[in-house]
Structures are given as structure tokens and as C-alpha cells.
Enzyme design. Sequence first.
Site, mmCIF file in Angstrom:
data_model
loop_
_atom_site.group_PDB
_atom_site.id
_atom_site.type_symbol
_atom_site.label_atom_id
_atom_site.label_comp_id
_atom_site.label_asym_id
_atom_site.label_seq_id
_atom_site.Cartn_x
_atom_site.Cartn_y
_atom_site.Cartn_z
ATOM 1 C CG ASN A 1 -1.814 1.145 1.349
ATOM 2 O OD1 ASN A 1 -1.774 2.055 0.524
ATOM 3 N ND2 ASN A 1 -2.643 1.145 2.383
ATOM 4 C CG HIS B 1 -12.613 4.253 2.995
ATOM 5 N ND1 HIS B 1 -13.243 5.308 3.596
ATOM 6 C CD2 HIS B 1 -11.290 4.447 3.218
ATOM 7 C CE1 HIS B 1 -12.354 6.121 4.147
ATOM 8 N NE2 HIS B 1 -11.146 5.621 3.922
ATOM 9 N NE ARG C 1 -6.210 1.523 -0.047
ATOM 10 C CZ ARG C 1 -6.386 2.375 0.934
ATOM 11 N NH1 ARG C 1 -5.488 2.491 1.879
ATOM 12 N NH2 ARG C 1 -7.475 3.113 0.981
ATOM 13 C CD GLU D 1 -9.125 -0.727 4.632
ATOM 14 O OE1 GLU D 1 -8.661 -0.427 5.751
ATOM 15 O OE2 GLU D 1 -9.234 0.075 3.708
ATOM 16 N NE ARG E 1 -8.830 13.138 2.050
ATOM 17 C CZ ARG E 1 -8.841 11.825 2.285
ATOM 18 N NH1 ARG E 1 -9.926 11.234 2.761
ATOM 19 N NH2 ARG E 1 -7.772 11.097 2.030
#
Length: 414
Positions: A7, A180, A91, A387, A241
Site C-alpha cells: 500500500n 474505502h 492497493r 482490508e 478533509r
Amino acid sequence: MKILALNCGSSSLKYQLYDWKYKRVDCLGVVEKIGLDEPSLKHRNLDKSCTLKDSTLTTHANALTLVVNMLLDGIYGEINSMSEIYAVGHRVVHGGDRFTRSTRITDTALDLLGKISVLAPLHNPPNLAGIRAAKSIMPNALQVAVFDTAFHQSMPEVAYQYAIPRKWYNDHHVRRYGFHGTSHLYVSKRAAVMLGKPAKECNLIIMHIGNGVSVTAIKNGVSVDTSMGFTPLEGAIMGTRSGDLDPAIPLYMQQQLGTTADAISAALNRESGLLGITDKYVDRRDILQCAEKGDEQCKLAVDMEIYRLKKYFGMYAATLGRVDAVVFTAGVGENSGIIRQGVMEGLEHFGVFLDRELNLATVSSSGETMISTEESPVKVFMIPTNEELVLIEDVVGVLDGTYDDHMHYKYSFA
Ligand code: ADP
């Protein structure tokens, strides 16, 4: 059979070496601050851990070389030769609308990924750097991409289109994609198991609340709407964010400050959200602690985060009609009973009855827990996300030909 999960972020590279035969993680770690001051590698195998500082870590290729050397290390590693790594799973944040499922990375796929990078300029270029580095350092390992967006490709047009000039969509691919995906996939399958129903009969609202936050509506087992949009900037309030805002604001501020689009993008992605509201904190633990001590800005940040999440519950409950369960996951969703309680209280007329005591006592290490009462018509679950497991199982399925899409592929955890 060993699979390396990678990742790659803009200045980081996270990895896990997974042993498929024994179904366990052999090694894991992270290289941080690639190309910045004092880059370092933190590594752990089955029984030991170490940290290495290495100022030559200027690129993802340097970082991956160091990781591979660590995997081969006599003390900290778990393999004797690079040929033991059968495949590398990457990923990839954005797959556009061309990648609707996990995919073997051929030269054609890599070309296409390069073209899609424009859609996710903050995320896809480091993902691609990781893929290129892995191809050159481990040329014999098979490479598979697993996308954050793919799970949401089941959204209907009514949910993924924006009300903008049609040419923006046709010529520039501006639409809702959602992110996600592997997390929403994992917890939706686990929620179905907890409900004792096939996934295709479950309607869920999933709240993935980490540093990034996204809420997804699942109807009959598939994503039908999600709060993140064209980029991960839209939706709930996040660590740094902004989430949803009037689209006129960035244009107005660009004019007011006489600044560039890049500067506005940086302000909305890195200086907004909880950091923007509190002016000092991103970590929810700090914010919750200060709020408890009476800090007004932190109290406002907590209230705003909860309020916005509750609005998403309302929107998705209305569009789904029937909701079987609400699922909380990721750092905050798994660990903060206070945030969960804030979001779920006052929803009794929607059929949500929280077990307040159990909710407050539930953290990630409690494992999957039903935090609503037994009688609650809408169940509430805390489910730790995984994940990496989705990525590993997708890699295996893509390579042995058993993977089609997430509704037909048999995950071990489903
Ligand atoms: P990401 O993967 O998006 O970086 P994570 O899912 O790891 O994020 O979540 C990070 C967030 O989880 C941080 O804001 C952190 O403060 C929060 N978190 C972790 N533990 C707790 C806790 N016990 N209470 C509240 N928030 C927590």
C-alpha cells in the site's frame, strides 16, 4: 504460497507478507517519510521487531528494495529466496469506471492505470510507483491491483451522476466513484454473517470512520450510494478533509486569496476537517479529551462530526427503506463509543436502540460486537475492518481464476 500486500502512499509504503498455506501474516511493516527528512522502516516478523533509519530512502523503489532485503534477512525475515513470493497485491486508490473488480496487472492494465491517474493525482501516482518498483525488483512475482473504488461500481446512475454539464462526465469522467471499497466489502460480508442472512438479502449503512471517513448504503449486498465522491474529499467531516461544502466556496476563496487551484486543494485536503475546526488537532483522542475538558472548538468539532454522520444515516435510511444494520468500523468507528453514541442516539423512531453501556465498553480489541439491544429492529454492530484480508483473497482468486466479482466470489470470511 506467500503473497506480499503493498500500500504505497505519497511518502509511505506499508506492507504485509502473508502465508496463504498457514493463513497468517508472517511479516509486516511500514516505510515512512520516503523522500523527506529522516525516512525509516518499522518492521515486525512473527516474534521480533526493529526500526531502521536510512537517509537514502528517496523513492518507492529504494523503499521496496529495503523491504525485500528485510524479508530475506536471517533474523527479521521469513523467506530464503525472492522466488517464495508468488504474487504482489497492490492497493490502488482509483480504478475509474474501467476497473470494476480486482485485476491482474498486465502491460495494458498498467497503461490504463497511468491514464486514470489524472483522476486521483494525490493517490494513484504513488500506487503506480509501487507497481513499477515491484515489477522491476520482483519480475517473477505476479502482480494484482485491488481498487478502493471497485466495490462501488454497483451504484446506480441516479447515485453516481452529479448535476453538472453532461460534457464534464462524457469528456472528463466526472462522477461519484466512492472509496474505502475493501473495508466496506469486508464489514458488509461480516455483518451479513452476524445477521445470519445471505449478503444479498442485507440492507446496511456502513460508517467507516478513520482519518478518512466514508458512509456507504448497501442494498441487497451491494453498494448503492456512498459519501465520498469524485475524490475522497466529499462527504463526512474527516481528519484534515472538509467533506461536503458549497462548491462555490473554493472558487470564492481562490478569488479572495488570489491563489492557485492547487493551494485551495491543499487547504481543503490537508488543513480542513477536524484540524480546520479545532485549529490544532486531527487525532480524535486529543479532540475528545479536550472537548471533555471544556475546549469550545473541540466540542464543536465533535458535535459537527456527529451531526454530519447522523445526516448521512438519515439520507441512506430514506433511500434504502429497510435498514437491517448500521456498522461502525475503522479507528474511530471501532474505538469511540462516544462518537457512536452521538450518531445513534435519538434514532429510536427509526428503530435504532443502542445498548448504551455495552457500546461505551466496546473497542476494537473486543472483536465483532452487537452494540444495539437484542430487540432493536435495526441492529448496530462494531466490526473491526480487515482490508488486507480482502486484498490477499482477491489476489489468490484473480490468479487461480475463481474470482469474478465480490457477490460471486467465496471469501473465507463471508
Ligand atoms: P486511516 O486508516 O484513515 O489513517 P484509522 O482507521 O487508523 O485511519 O483511524 C485513525 C483515527 O482513529 C485517528 O483519528 C485516531 O485518533 C482514531 N482512534 C484510534 N483509537 C481511538 C480511540 N480509542 N478513541 C477515539 N478515536 C480513536
